[in-house]
Motif scaffolding. Structure first.
Motif, PDB file in Angstrom:
ATOM      1  N   HIS A 197      13.433  50.878   6.091  1.00 56.80           N
ATOM      2  CA  HIS A 197      14.689  50.176   6.324  1.00 56.80           C
ATOM      3  C   HIS A 197      14.789  48.891   5.514  1.00 56.80           C
ATOM      4  N   ARG A 198      13.698  48.203   5.341  1.00 57.63           N
ATOM      5  CA  ARG A 198      13.735  46.958   4.562  1.00 57.63           C
ATOM      6  C   ARG A 198      14.170  47.247   3.124  1.00 57.63           C
ATOM      7  N   ALA A 199      13.641  48.320   2.547  1.00 55.88           N
ATOM      8  CA  ALA A 199      14.022  48.694   1.188  1.00 55.88           C
ATOM      9  C   ALA A 199      15.489  49.101   1.134  1.00 55.88           C
ATOM     10  N   ALA A 200      15.971  49.750   2.195  1.00 55.76           N
ATOM     11  CA  ALA A 200      17.380  50.151   2.236  1.00 55.76           C
ATOM     12  C   ALA A 200      18.291  48.928   2.288  1.00 55.76           C
ATOM     13  N   ILE A 201      17.894  47.907   3.063  1.00 51.66           N
ATOM     14  CA  ILE A 201      18.666  46.662   3.110  1.00 51.66           C
ATOM     15  C   ILE A 201      18.699  46.012   1.727  1.00 51.66           C
ATOM     16  N   GLN A 202      17.551  45.963   1.065  1.00 50.84           N
ATOM     17  CA  GLN A 202      17.479  45.356  -0.266  1.00 50.84           C
ATOM     18  C   GLN A 202      18.383  46.104  -1.247  1.00 50.84           C
ATOM     19  N   GLU A 203      18.349  47.418  -1.187  1.00 51.11           N
ATOM     20  CA  GLU A 203      19.190  48.221  -2.074  1.00 51.11           C
ATOM     21  C   GLU A 203      20.666  47.978  -1.801  1.00 51.11           C
ATOM     22  N   ALA A 204      21.024  47.878  -0.537  1.00 52.72           N
ATOM     23  CA  ALA A 204      22.427  47.632  -0.177  1.00 52.72           C
ATOM     24  C   ALA A 204      22.884  46.275  -0.696  1.00 52.72           C
ATOM     25  N   CYS A 205      22.025  45.263  -0.561  1.00 56.38           N
ATOM     26  CA  CYS A 205      22.399  43.924  -1.008  1.00 56.38           C
ATOM     27  C   CYS A 205      22.604  43.869  -2.517  1.00 56.38           C
ATOM     28  N   GLU A 206      21.878  44.708  -3.250  1.00 57.70           N
ATOM     29  CA  GLU A 206      21.977  44.699  -4.704  1.00 57.70           C
ATOM     30  C   GLU A 206      23.031  45.671  -5.220  1.00 57.70           C
ATOM     31  N   SER A 207      23.674  46.409  -4.334  1.00 57.11           N
ATOM     32  CA  SER A 207      24.641  47.418  -4.744  1.00 57.11           C
ATOM     33  C   SER A 207      26.058  46.871  -4.718  1.00 57.11           C
ATOM     34  N   ASP A 208      26.949  47.634  -5.293  1.00 56.39           N
ATOM     35  CA  ASP A 208      28.358  47.245  -5.378  1.00 56.39           C
ATOM     36  C   ASP A 208      29.096  47.713  -4.133  1.00 56.39           C
ATOM     37  N   ILE A 209      28.765  47.100  -2.984  1.00 58.34           N
ATOM     38  CA  ILE A 209      29.461  47.397  -1.729  1.00 58.34           C
ATOM     39  C   ILE A 209      29.950  46.091  -1.121  1.00 58.34           C
ATOM     40  N   PHE A 210      30.950  46.220  -0.261  1.00 57.75           N
ATOM     41  CA  PHE A 210      31.563  45.044   0.349  1.00 57.75           C
ATOM     42  C   PHE A 210      30.929  44.702   1.693  1.00 57.75           C
ATOM     43  N   ALA A 211      30.525  45.741   2.448  1.00 59.86           N
ATOM     44  CA  ALA A 211      30.002  45.518   3.801  1.00 59.86           C
ATOM     45  C   ALA A 211      29.177  46.719   4.215  1.00 59.86           C
ATOM     46  N   LEU A 212      28.422  46.556   5.298  1.00 60.64           N
ATOM     47  CA  LEU A 212      27.731  47.661   5.955  1.00 60.64           C
ATOM     48  C   LEU A 212      28.527  48.022   7.212  1.00 60.64           C
ATOM     49  N   VAL A 213      28.846  49.300   7.372  1.00 62.00           N
ATOM     50  CA  VAL A 213      29.701  49.721   8.483  1.00 62.00           C
ATOM     51  C   VAL A 213      29.164  51.021   9.087  1.00 62.00           C
ATOM     52  N   GLY A 214      28.993  51.044  10.393  1.00 63.62           N
ATOM     53  CA  GLY A 214      28.628  52.262  11.103  1.00 63.62           C
ATOM     54  C   GLY A 214      27.177  52.670  11.003  1.00 63.62           C
ATOM     55  N   SER A 215      26.288  51.797  10.557  1.00 64.87           N
ATOM     56  CA  SER A 215      24.880  52.160  10.361  1.00 64.87           C
ATOM     57  C   SER A 215      24.186  52.453  11.686  1.00 64.87           C
ATOM     58  N   TYR A 216      23.167  53.310  11.602  1.00 61.31           N
ATOM     59  CA  TYR A 216      22.336  53.604  12.776  1.00 61.31           C
ATOM     60  C   TYR A 216      20.962  54.033  12.278  1.00 61.31           C
ATOM     61  N   ALA A 217      19.968  53.183  12.479  1.00 55.61           N
ATOM     62  CA  ALA A 217      18.609  53.458  12.022  1.00 55.61           C
ATOM     63  C   ALA A 217      17.623  52.882  13.021  1.00 55.61           C
TER      64      ALA A 217
END
Length: 515
Positions: free
Chosen positions: A128-148
């Motif tokens: 999950h930590r790597a997934a957060i890092q990838e999301a922060c470095e990606s071209d997205i506006f927000a995180l929505v609906g996640s479940y982990a």
């Protein structure tokens, strides 16, 4: 200390004639492919030779990746997609629900006039930590609906000034995720406030079983922290816990576990893990009960000199046995028998929302006639005039996967996506049409009264205060039925259902986490 809440009762009228097809078809692997989002490479211009001094270009500054343009807004979903159902099957429901929500929003003109694109980030349970890092470095506006499952790993990255993505997960499972200043949940679970309503109700209805309760906790830190909060809240509601066991994630000896419960005199069980493992425990209990000897109670010796007694008949003509049954069904805290509900016995098993699934209801009904499931949202069996409940099912089945199972994790993702919509709309209104991540975060902090557009009871997402509302369901061979409250479209929303947590309030929270 009891906490007052917004409303005494939340009632949803039953008027709209909508038929929900809740028959789950045969299992198949759903299409988890979402839109592939990539950033085009920047073309490096060829310098034009000058007759005079050549100008040396300075360093190229990469454009800011904000995930939003005039045409598109991209949101990310973090889920344990590649783990299947072995540890955390709910992630699949969250991902499919977000694809359905994007289809629904785009069908009505988009969000703020922009098409919504959804990008999956696979946490694979332990990454999950790597997934957060990838999301922060990606071209997205927000995180929505996640479940982990381990959604607290990497929260420090999420909260860092270099990231600070607006975060609207289906649920915040870990204490650190709940404490994040950029995280907002439609129907939140709190670190400091617990739901004691189900325990209060069952303590009044089945006081003997409530006096000797056992609980089983998965051998995971996130499960342990939540179990301690649940135990503190249920104890305040009237449960007396006399047994606690830990179950291994990959499997356990449930035969030995139920034997230990029997020896400890356990009559009530609370379960906070997934439905599959509960099935294993119920099967072990059924096998054990089948081996126990059955003793016939001796019949009283009749006095031959005594005059025969006339059978007593109630006011409605019912005999004594029926009168006793009626009295049992209408005991304290019970508003009357629900048609088709199982009869009360000496025991109960209380499970959370993870056990409310359509795929196992008939099977578990044969093993757990004393099973009660507490949920914080209106059930799928009662669509009534709840437009969002209907939209979730229709778009999921018609636009994403016709064989997808509807469940509360998917519906929770949908509800938090609605909360994200509300925050975006407020941000654009207050800014005169502008839209930035920080504006959405600030707007979310103003949403203090929210009910997921009727999907759940009133909550305060800005401060992470949950709803006091709940209802209890039980499985039968023909499907789920509501047990309490008896009236369709309603929930038990007594403000005293919420209790303040003291001993467990700080468990699992990093004291160094930024606010």
């Amino acid at each position: 200390m009891r906490l007052a809440r917004f409303f005494k009762t939340a009632t949803a009228s039953v008027a709209l004639a909508v038929a929900l097809a809740l028959v789950v078809a045969g299992c198949k692997t759903p299409d988890l492919r979402g839109p592939v989002v990539s950033s085009p490479e920047l073309a490096t211009p060829t310098p034009t030779p000058q007759a005079e001094d050549t100008v040396v270009p300075g360093p190229t500054v990469a454009p800011t990746r904000t995930g939003v343009s005039d045409e598109v807004i991209r949101v990310g979903v973090i889920a344990d997609a590649s783990a299947g159902n072995d540890v955390n099957g709910g992630s699949e429901s969250a991902w499919l629900a977000m694809r359905a929500w994007a289809q629904a929003v785009n069908s009505t003109g988009g969000l703020g006039g922009r098409d919504v694109e959804v990008v999956l980030f696979d946490a694979n349970v332990y990454d999950h930590r790597a997934a957060i890092q990838e999301a922060c470095e990606s071209d997205i506006f927000a995180l929505v609906g996640s479940y982990a499952l381990f959604d607290g790993d990497g929260v420090d990255i999420l909260n860092d000034e270099s990231c600070r993505l607006p975060d609207f997960p289906a649920a915040a499972l870990s204490p650190d995720r709940r404490a994040s200043p950029v995280t907002f949940v439609s129907n939140p679970t709190s670190n400091t406030v617990g739901q004691a309503g189900p325990a209060q109700y069952l303590s009044e209805r089945l006081p003997l079983a409530a006096g000797s309760v056992g609980t089983v906790v998965l051998d995971l830190p996130v499960a342990f922290y939540q179990a301690q909060r649940d135990i503190e809240a249920a104890t305040a509601g009237g449960f007396n816990f006399s047994f606690e066991a830990t179950a291994d994630v990959t499997g356990d000896d449930y035969d030995a576990m139920v034997s230990a419960m029997l020896q400890a005199g356990v009559l009530g069980i609370t379960w906070s893990a997934d439905s599959r493992r509960l099935m294993e425990l119920l099967e072990a209990r059924a096998n054990l009960f089948a081996k126990l000897p059955v003793f016939d109670s001796p019949k009283p010796v009749e006095d031959p000199t005594a005059a025969p007694e006339e059978a007593s008949v109630g006011a409605d003509g019912a005999g004594p046995e029926q009168e006793l049954a009626d009295n049992a069904q209408e005991g304290p805290g019970n508003e009357g028998a629900v048609e088709g509900e199982p009869a009360d016995g000496l025991t109960f098993v209380l499970c959370g929302a993870d056990c409310y699934t359509q795929s196992w209801v008939g099977e578990v009904a044969e093993l757990g006639s004393d099973l009660w499931v507490s949920i914080g949202m209106l059930p799928f069996e009662e669509p009534g005039d709840n437009v969002e409940l209907v939209r979730y099912v229709l778009f999921l089945r018609e636009e994403v996967d016709e064989e997808a199972e509807v469940d509360l994790i998917g519906l929770s993702s949908w509800a938090s996506a609605l909360l994200f919509e509300e925050a975006v709309n407020r941000a654009m209104f207050t800014s005169g049409g502008g839209l930035s991540r920080e504006q959405v975060i600030e707007s979310a902090r103003t949403i203090t009264e929210w009910d997921g557009r009727g999907l759940h009871g009133p909550t305060n997402p800005a401060e992470g205060i949950p709803s006091s509302c709940f209802l209890l369901m039980s499985p039968t061979p023909s499907g789920w039925i509501r047990r309490h409250p008896a009236t369709q479209g309603t929930m038990d929303c007594d403000p005293d259902n919420l209790v303040e947590l003291v001993e467990s309030a700080k468990l699992g929270i990093d004291p160094n986490q930024s606010n």
